[in-house]
Scaffold this active site. Structure first.
Site, PDB file in Angstrom:
ATOM      1  N   GLY A 131       0.609  -5.482   0.741  1.00 46.50           N
ATOM      2  CA  GLY A 131      -0.414  -5.568  -0.299  1.00 46.50           C
ATOM      3  C   GLY A 131       0.133  -6.173  -1.581  1.00 46.50           C
ATOM      4  O   GLY A 131      -0.610  -6.806  -2.341  1.00 46.50           O
ATOM      5  N   ALA A 136       0.838  -1.201   0.000  1.00 40.72           N
ATOM      6  CA  ALA A 136       0.000   0.000   0.000  1.00 40.72           C
ATOM      7  C   ALA A 136       0.874   1.251   0.000  1.00 40.72           C
ATOM      8  O   ALA A 136       2.031   1.216   0.373  1.00 40.72           O
ATOM      9  CB  ALA A 136      -0.885  -0.010   1.228  1.00 40.72           C
ATOM     10  N   GLU A 182      -0.096  -9.786  -1.036  1.00 37.93           N
ATOM     11  CA  GLU A 182      -1.516 -10.168  -1.051  1.00 37.93           C
ATOM     12  C   GLU A 182      -2.047 -10.221  -2.488  1.00 37.93           C
ATOM     13  O   GLU A 182      -2.834 -11.091  -2.843  1.00 37.93           O
ATOM     14  CB  GLU A 182      -2.337  -9.184  -0.206  1.00 37.93           C
ATOM     15  CG  GLU A 182      -2.050  -9.330   1.284  1.00 37.93           C
ATOM     16  CD  GLU A 182      -2.799  -8.326   2.126  1.00 37.93           C
ATOM     17  OE1 GLU A 182      -2.544  -7.118   1.956  1.00 37.93           O
ATOM     18  OE2 GLU A 182      -3.649  -8.739   2.931  1.00 37.93           O
ATOM     19  N   GLU A 203       3.072  -5.782   7.624  1.00 38.41           N
ATOM     20  CA  GLU A 203       2.112  -4.806   8.160  1.00 38.41           C
ATOM     21  C   GLU A 203       2.267  -4.593   9.661  1.00 38.41           C
ATOM     22  O   GLU A 203       2.079  -3.478  10.152  1.00 38.41           O
ATOM     23  CB  GLU A 203       0.666  -5.246   7.864  1.00 38.41           C
ATOM     24  CG  GLU A 203       0.244  -5.064   6.417  1.00 38.41           C
ATOM     25  CD  GLU A 203       0.675  -6.196   5.501  1.00 38.41           C
ATOM     26  OE1 GLU A 203       1.467  -7.058   5.934  1.00 38.41           O
ATOM     27  OE2 GLU A 203       0.217  -6.211   4.341  1.00 38.41           O
TER      28      GLU A 203
END
Ligand code: NAI
Length: 696
Positions: free
Chosen positions: A106, A67, A109, A129
């Site tokens: 992310g 992110a 992911e 994270e």
């Protein structure tokens, strides 16, 4: 071939295979425009009958670093990352992630949403994270256990540690390691496998939940390691929850926890630390100053610090010349360096051939003539002004012109040292922390006459050593030790007024400090503080309170761990216990000063220490010793065990509220107006309704 310049996502066709490239330099973070672009090209892949499948990759050195952290402070904008991943999973054609560099957060992911994952030799995969006070928020805690099992998923998600390509393949995190040309390999992989589409991870059964006791143990170990930080436990709970519910419910729960953590004080603090760590190297006015290239390093003094500095410089690839007083001491230093490097080999952090090469780059000697090729020399001899001056006179005579002359002094005035040379503009302080081969902080102490390019070169040198270089000005103790010296006085006062060392240690450790102040003193050696107090005795303000308890210990030869006892007793089997003989000494000292001892709560101990730290830190700022509040935060986090999840003392002060801090200082000042006199910067900020963060 179709190319679209409007978004940072590019689609190119290689025959029937689409190659989707995220092009958002430098790290291909998943900013809103990238998500929009992915949404558009994935729809194209799904609808274009000429496309049989797709390779998803990143431009430059990263696959995708996750992110965009700056967007965390804004309201979420659609499409979200979970939406994009859902789109990939719903794609009737195979989408394969080509991971050639970092796939973090992310980014990983996103790769977990793909049907297959391929890794290049430089791939690094992680769900980091927790390091930002978050948990994965786009299915990481739900898909990962379905791919690699519960144990591995818990390890990776609660630690945030990165894994390389080989480990990722061994864990089943990637399906194949890339050989040859990456794009060609991936396109070929999709081409061959396109008829068999695997079941997406979200539709696979979750692994069977282990007995409850397993999670009880896991929870205990996560809590122990996290030392007050909440996100690792939340990540564990999200995995555990997902094992007993359908995928969509697990995902909803994960997202809700992620969103709640996003606005939590811990995540705010960790994000502050994340940005501050990067900002310390940016010095206003030095943007255009080019650092000099350094290859050859000299070190004078091969004791604790000289050895540690040599080890980290050799590990980073520098050639090192180490000078000692005698041949015997020089040999001893070399042996110490080789043994310390060997420990890295034994821990799997260095190969044997790198060890051999590092040892070959080391020259240990007693002759200053050996310094003829060095570009930077660091003095690490005894903390004694006379000895240091003598060393600098010789360096001035022997070091080639233009060599940077640095001192590792902890407290002494670097301007006074510089003044004995004919080149004060080349003199600087490089204050390493012990053990120097492990501690990340490096205070770069700019003297009155230090040239800008010398500062820039030393900051670049810090980066090459993988250290966090923080610029400091000259004063007693620079940034870190000056603040430490001040709040230790407060700790001494509490000792004489009623608290025990181990109570204070426990209170500060429960605040999140890596070690309480008395444990730290025992570790560093009580003699160091003793010598420093004696040095400062002649200039100590007459009205300042002075506590002699530590001196009483030193007079008995109790210097901490190295002498077997200090505040604690260190037994041969490794057990550490409160020193039973310390308590009567403390009581005697309190009585001698007519002090009636009283109870200190954990909260009061924490408050007093933090207020003392913040007040002195504000003075350090006010005097220009530190450039910005964030520099102080990084000094305390990287050099003094301050909990990163509290962001550092300045961030902590802002979160508490500066008006509240000032009010508390004024209350305490009613009983001791010398120690608790509020810093004028703090008063000014409160008057103007500003925060420390405004000064960053
Ligand atoms: P140390 O006592 O372990 O080592 C000093 C070494 O310098 C000895 O091996 C000695 O033989 C050598 N030496 C003395 N005079 C010399 C000379 N004229 N030429 C060549 N070598 C000479 O001391 P330590 O702990 O390594 O400290 C060194 C410096 O680093 C001091 O200024 C200290 O304040 C500073 N420092 C120490 C830290 C610590 O935790 N020990 C942390 C940060 C800085």
């Amino acid at each position: 071939m179709a190319q679209d310049q409007r978004t940072p996502v590019i689609l190119e066709q290689h025959g029937a295979i689409a190659v989707i490239t995220i092009s958002n330099p430098p790290l291909n973070t998943l900013s809103h425009s990238v998500r929009l672009g992915l949404d558009r090209v994935l729809t194209q892949v799904m609808t274009d009958s000429e496309i049989k499948g797709a390779v998803l990759c990143g431009e430059g050195r990263a696959f995708c670093a996750g992110a965009d952290v700056r967007e965390f402070d804004q309201a979420p904008q659609a499409p979200s990352l979970p939406d994009i991943i859902r789109l990939i999973e719903a794609c009737p054609k195979p989408v394969v992630a080509l991971i050639h560099g970092v796939a973090f957060g992310g980014g990983l992911e996103l790769a977990l949403g793909c049907h297959y994952r391929l890794a290049g030799s430089k791939a690094r995969l992680a769900l980091p994270e927790v390091k930002l006070g978050l948990i994965p928020g786009a299915g990481g805690t739900q898909r990962l256990p379905r791919l690699v099992g519960i144990d591995v998923a818990i390890d990776l998600v609660t630690s945030g540690r990165p894994v390389g390509a080989d480990e990722a393949a061994a864990l089943g995190l990637v399906d194949a390691l890339i050989e040859g040309d990456e794009i060609e390999f991936a396109v070929d992989f999709v081409d061959r496998g396109s008829t068999q589409l695997p079941v997406p991870l979200s539709q696979r059964a979750s692994p069977e939940a282990p007995p409850t006791s397993v999670f009880v143990d896991k929870r205990a170990s996560v809590v122990r390691r996290a030392r007050g930080q909440e996100s690792p436990l939340k990540a564990l709970e999200s995995i555990e929850f997902g094992l007993s519910v359908p995928f969509e419910e697990g995902l909803r729960n994960e997202r809700a926890v992620f969103q709640a953590l996003r606005t939590s004080p811990q995540s705010r603090a960790l994000r502050h630390a994340f940005f501050a760590e990067r900002a310390v190297a940016k010095i206003p006015g030095l943007e255009k100053t080019h650092p000099r290239d350094i290859q050859h390093l000299g070190i004078v003094g091969g004791g604790t610090m000289g050895i540690g500095i040599a080890v980290c410089a050799l590990k980073a690839g520098f050639n090192v010349v180490l000078l000692e007083r005698t041949l015997a001491e020089s040999t001893q230093a070399r042996e110490g360096i080789e043994a310390s490097l060997q420990e890295f080999v034994e821990r799997g952090r260095m190969t044997s051939s790198d060890h051999t090469a590092a040892c070959q780059r080391l020259v240990s000697d007693t002759d200053y003539g050996c310094l003829s090729t060095v570009e930077l020399v660091i003095e690490a001899v005894f903390e004694d002004m006379g000895i240091k001056k003598e060393v600098f006179r010789r360096l001035d005579k022997y070091a080639p012109e233009g060599t940077i002359l640095a001192t590792n002094t902890s407290y002494l005035n670097t301007d006074e040292i510089a003044a004995v040379t004919a080149r004060p503009e080349d003199v600087i302080g490089l204050h390493f922390f012990s053990p120097a081969q492990l501690m990340r902080l490096l205070e770069v102490v700019k003297g009155e006459k230090t040239a800008p390019h010398v500062v820039a070169t030393c900051l670049a040198f810090a980066r090459r050593l993988d250290k966090v270089g923080v610029l400091a000005g000259v004063c007693d103790g620079f940034i870190g030790n000056r603040i430490l010296f001040h709040y230790r006085k407060q700790v001494d006062y509490m000792l004489e007024d009623g608290a025990m060392p181990w109570e204070i240690d426990q209170a500060m450790e429960s605040f999140g400090m890596a070690m309480g102040p008395f444990r730290v003193m025992d570790q560093a050696g009580l003699d160091i503080g003793w010598a420093n107090r004696q040095r400062l005795a002649p200039t100590r303000p007459r009205r300042e309170r002075y506590v002699e308890i530590a001196d009483r210990l030193c007079e008995r030869g109790w210097f901490g761990r190295k002498s077997g006892q200090g505040w604690y007793v260190y037994q041969a089997d490794g057990t550490v216990l409160p020193n039973p003989e310390v308590e009567p000494i403390i009581h005697t000292e309190s009585a001698r000063h007519g002090i009636e001892r009283r109870f200190f709560s954990v909260e009061e101990i924490q408050n007093r220490v933090m207020l003392a730290m913040i007040n002195e830190a504000a003075r350090v700022l006010e005097e220009g010793i530190a450039l910005r509040p964030l520099d102080i935060d990084m000094v305390k986090v990287f050099g003094y065990g301050f909990p990163r999840w509290r962001g550092g003392p300045m961030h902590f002060a802002d979160e508490t509220g500066l008006d509240e801090i000032l009010k508390a200082l004024k209350d305490y000042a009613m009983t001791d107006d010398v120690f608790w006199k509020p810093s004028s910067l703090l008063e000014q900020l409160v008057r103007e309704g500003r925060t420390f963060s405004d000064l960053n």
